[in-house]
Design an enzyme around this catalytic site. Structure first.
Site, short mmCIF file in Angstrom:
data_model
loop_
_atom_site.label_atom_id
_atom_site.label_comp_id
_atom_site.label_asym_id
_atom_site.label_seq_id
_atom_site.Cartn_x
_atom_site.Cartn_y
_atom_site.Cartn_z
N HIS A 306 5.04 -1.08 7.41
CA HIS A 306 4.67 -2.48 7.57
C HIS A 306 5.24 -2.98 8.88
O HIS A 306 6.33 -2.57 9.27
CB HIS A 306 5.20 -3.32 6.40
N ASP A 364 -0.04 -2.49 -0.85
CA ASP A 364 -1.34 -1.84 -1.03
C ASP A 364 -1.23 -0.47 -1.68
O ASP A 364 -2.23 0.06 -2.16
CB ASP A 364 -2.04 -1.72 0.32
N1 CMC Z 1 2.37 7.11 8.03
C1 CMC Z 1 2.99 7.89 8.94
N2 CMC Z 1 3.63 7.40 10.03
C2 CMC Z 1 3.64 6.08 10.20
C3 CMC Z 1 3.01 5.20 9.28
C4 CMC Z 1 2.37 5.75 8.16
N3 CMC Z 1 1.77 4.97 7.27
N4 CMC Z 1 3.17 3.92 9.69
C5 CMC Z 1 3.88 3.98 10.83
N5 CMC Z 1 4.15 5.28 11.14
C6 CMC Z 1 4.95 5.75 12.28
C7 CMC Z 1 4.12 5.67 13.56
O1 CMC Z 1 3.45 6.90 13.83
C8 CMC Z 1 5.19 5.36 14.59
O2 CMC Z 1 5.83 6.56 14.93
P1 CMC Z 1 6.38 6.77 16.43
O3 CMC Z 1 7.45 5.72 16.61
O4 CMC Z 1 6.92 8.15 16.40
O5 CMC Z 1 5.21 6.59 17.34
C9 CMC Z 1 6.19 4.49 13.84
O6 CMC Z 1 6.03 4.84 12.46
C10 CMC Z 1 5.96 2.99 14.00
O7 CMC Z 1 4.58 2.71 13.73
P2 CMC Z 1 3.74 1.57 14.45
O8 CMC Z 1 2.29 1.88 14.33
O9 CMC Z 1 4.29 1.33 15.82
O10 CMC Z 1 4.12 0.32 13.53
P3 CMC Z 1 3.29 -1.00 13.41
O11 CMC Z 1 4.25 -2.05 13.04
O12 CMC Z 1 2.45 -1.24 14.61
O13 CMC Z 1 2.28 -0.67 12.20
C11 CMC Z 1 1.21 -0.61 10.11
C12 CMC Z 1 2.37 -1.18 10.93
C13 CMC Z 1 1.17 -1.28 8.75
C14 CMC Z 1 -0.14 -0.90 10.82
C15 CMC Z 1 1.41 0.93 9.97
O14 CMC Z 1 2.63 1.19 9.31
C16 CMC Z 1 0.25 1.60 9.24
O15 CMC Z 1 -0.75 1.94 9.88
N6 CMC Z 1 0.38 1.81 7.89
C17 CMC Z 1 -0.70 2.34 7.10
C18 CMC Z 1 -1.70 1.23 6.81
C19 CMC Z 1 -1.20 0.26 5.77
O16 CMC Z 1 -0.70 0.65 4.73
N7 CMC Z 1 -1.39 -1.04 6.06
C20 CMC Z 1 -1.06 -2.09 5.10
C21 CMC Z 1 -0.07 -3.06 5.62
S1 CMC Z 1 0.53 -4.14 4.32
C22 CMC Z 1 -0.78 -5.15 3.90
C23 CMC Z 1 -1.22 -6.04 5.00
O17 CMC Z 1 -0.40 -6.63 5.71
O18 CMC Z 1 -2.43 -6.22 5.12
#
Ligand code: CMC
Length: 429
Positions: A306, A364
């Protein structure tokens, strides 16, 4: 308010920037005059360090896993409140008295029907259209029907539009579902509460009596409460940005729905359940964990991670309990998806990669399993999220419109394209 300042050295000059404190949470460095004073912009793609507004509605402490609505912890609201009470709280700022609650319930309930002509919109969509596509279109079209609540400068019209949106959203969502499966629309039943009425509109058919199961209605209610608001997330920021130009609230909420649809936001519950089904059995989990860690593989564990929570999402804990209640009530003992979910959660919570990156299950992860058990197809999951989040969107929109300092949202950019060059006629290119 704090009197502290931050100092910025730039181009040989020192600039003093005001630091503002909220009631709780990180201070903010006020850079509103930065461009005027320095000629420079700040750069923050994804707004990871930017507070875009001042708000009194929802507070999240992502490190501690705290979510408060108007100060009340989400677990207390999920336990003791009902969805319309949470709506009242978000909209008006305080919990209602009994009389205020009765009046609010009455006002929402009396707005649950949609203009009869709207039902004909649905036939314009393909039956296999994604219900979120239908939602974007039909909710946007509300502004073509309710002209008497589109004057955003009138507080009464703003409140009427807010009530209409909260009341009609479940009706439109249920109609999208019924259209999708080829069943007749079911009118709202005002003797039922918000969640029970929604289940009734989705699962009743005209040819037989449908009794809403109170345990399932309570679970639906809880899902709605857990999704009601989440401060300045992508869809809420979209609603605020759309509304900042003075667009009417129905159009703004349609914009929020479009944003919510994406798999990184509201679409994650659909994606999480699809992923659990794809994994299929517990023995295949290591393969997917390895893929999630592989930098060259775009695969992510859906339902994990998240932007704000770097701890267990407090909503996920309540959702997990609700999932077990629903499966217990329905007598679902051996659900392979649930087995995969429990084992995946266990592995991820003890795996170095997930620990180091603070990737915990988010809401989720469990909501998909619960919604499936309630009888909804995956394509409806994000629609249900939209039904619940409408109150958050509209409360944030209202707060923005009523903010005397409100301006049109207009970010700037770091331009890296070509500098000025002369036009070349097509024959010479
Ligand atoms: N699985 C594997 N690795 C992950 C995941 C995941 N679900 N989420 C983040 N990472 C890793 C990512 O690869 C990155 O690694 P590195 O630093 O080595 O590049 C690190 O963790 C940070 O990720 P980020 O993409 O920079 O983090 P963010 O804050 O931009 O993304 C997120 C947050 C929710 C989009 C992401 O965690 C994600 O894509 N999760 C899966 C989708 C999901 O479950 N979304 C629902 C969010 S909650 C409901 C809502 O708010 O709508």
């Amino acid at each position: 308010m704090s009197a502290a300042t931050a100092k910025l050295e730039f181009n040989g000059k020192t600039h003093e920037l005001k630091v503002r404190s909220g009631t709780v949470g990180p201070d903010v460095i006020d850079i509103a005059a930065l461009y005027k004073d320095t000629g420079a912009f700040t750069y923050d793609p994804g707004f990871t360090s930017t507070a875009s507004c001042e708000s009194e509605i929802t507070y999240i402490d992502g490190d501690e896993g705290v979510l408060l609505h108007r100060g009340y912890p989400i677990d207390q609201l999920a336990e003791h409140s009902d969805f319309l009470e949470v709506c009242y709280l978000l909209l008006y700022g305080e919990l209602p008295t009994k009389a205020q609650k009765d009046d609010f319930d009455y006002r929402v309930t009396r707005h649950t029907m949609v203009h009869e002509q709207m039902s004909r919109f649905f036939t314009g969509f393909r039956r296999d259209a994604h219900p979120m596509a239908v939602m974007c279109g039909v909710v946007g079209a509300l502004s073509a029907f309710y002209h008497d609540s589109t004057d955003i400068s009138d507080p009464h019209q703003r409140m009427v539009a807010s009530i209409r949106l909260i009341a009609k959203m479940p009706t439109i969502a249920a109609m999208a579902y019924k259209y999708h499966i080829g069943q007749p629309f079911i009118y709202p039943k005002n003797e039922l509460n918000f969640a029970a009425n929604f289940l009734h509109m989705c699962f009743a058919v005209p040819c037989e009596e449908y009794k809403v199961n109170p345990v399932l209605a309570r679970a639906m209610e809880r899902i709605f409460i857990l999704h009601a608001d989440h401060e300045q997330n992508a869809s809420t920021s979209t609603v605020r940005l759309a509304g900042s130009s003075g667009a009417n609230p129905f159009a703004c909420i349609a914009a929020g729905i479009a944003c919510l649809w994406g798999p990184a936001h509201g679409g994650a519950n659909e994606a999480a359940l699809n992923m659990l089904s794809e994994i299929g059995t517990v023995d295949r989990i290591p393969e997917y964990i390895a893929r999630a860690k592989d930098k060259d593989d775009p695969f992510r564990l859906m339902g994990f991670g998240h932007r704000v929570y770097k701890n267990y999402d407090p909503r996920a804990k309540i959702m997990q309990k609700t999932t077990h209640e629903v499966l217990g009530e329905l007598g679902i003992k051996d659900d392979p998806t649930l087995d995969v979910a429990i084992e995946l959660e266990r592995i991820a919570l003890t795996d170095d990669y997930f620990i180091a990156k603070k990737l915990y299950p988010n809401i989720d992860f469990y909501s998909g399993i619960t919604l499936k058990a309630l009888g909804f197809p995956t394509t409806m999951f994000t629609v249900l999220f939209a039904v619940a989040r409408t109150v958050g969107w509209i409360s944030q929109w209202k707060e923005m419109i009523e903010d005397p300092h409100q301006k049109i949202g207009r970010p700037r950019q770091l331009y890296t394209g070509p500098t000025v060059r002369d036009f070349v006629p097509i024959a010479k290119r």
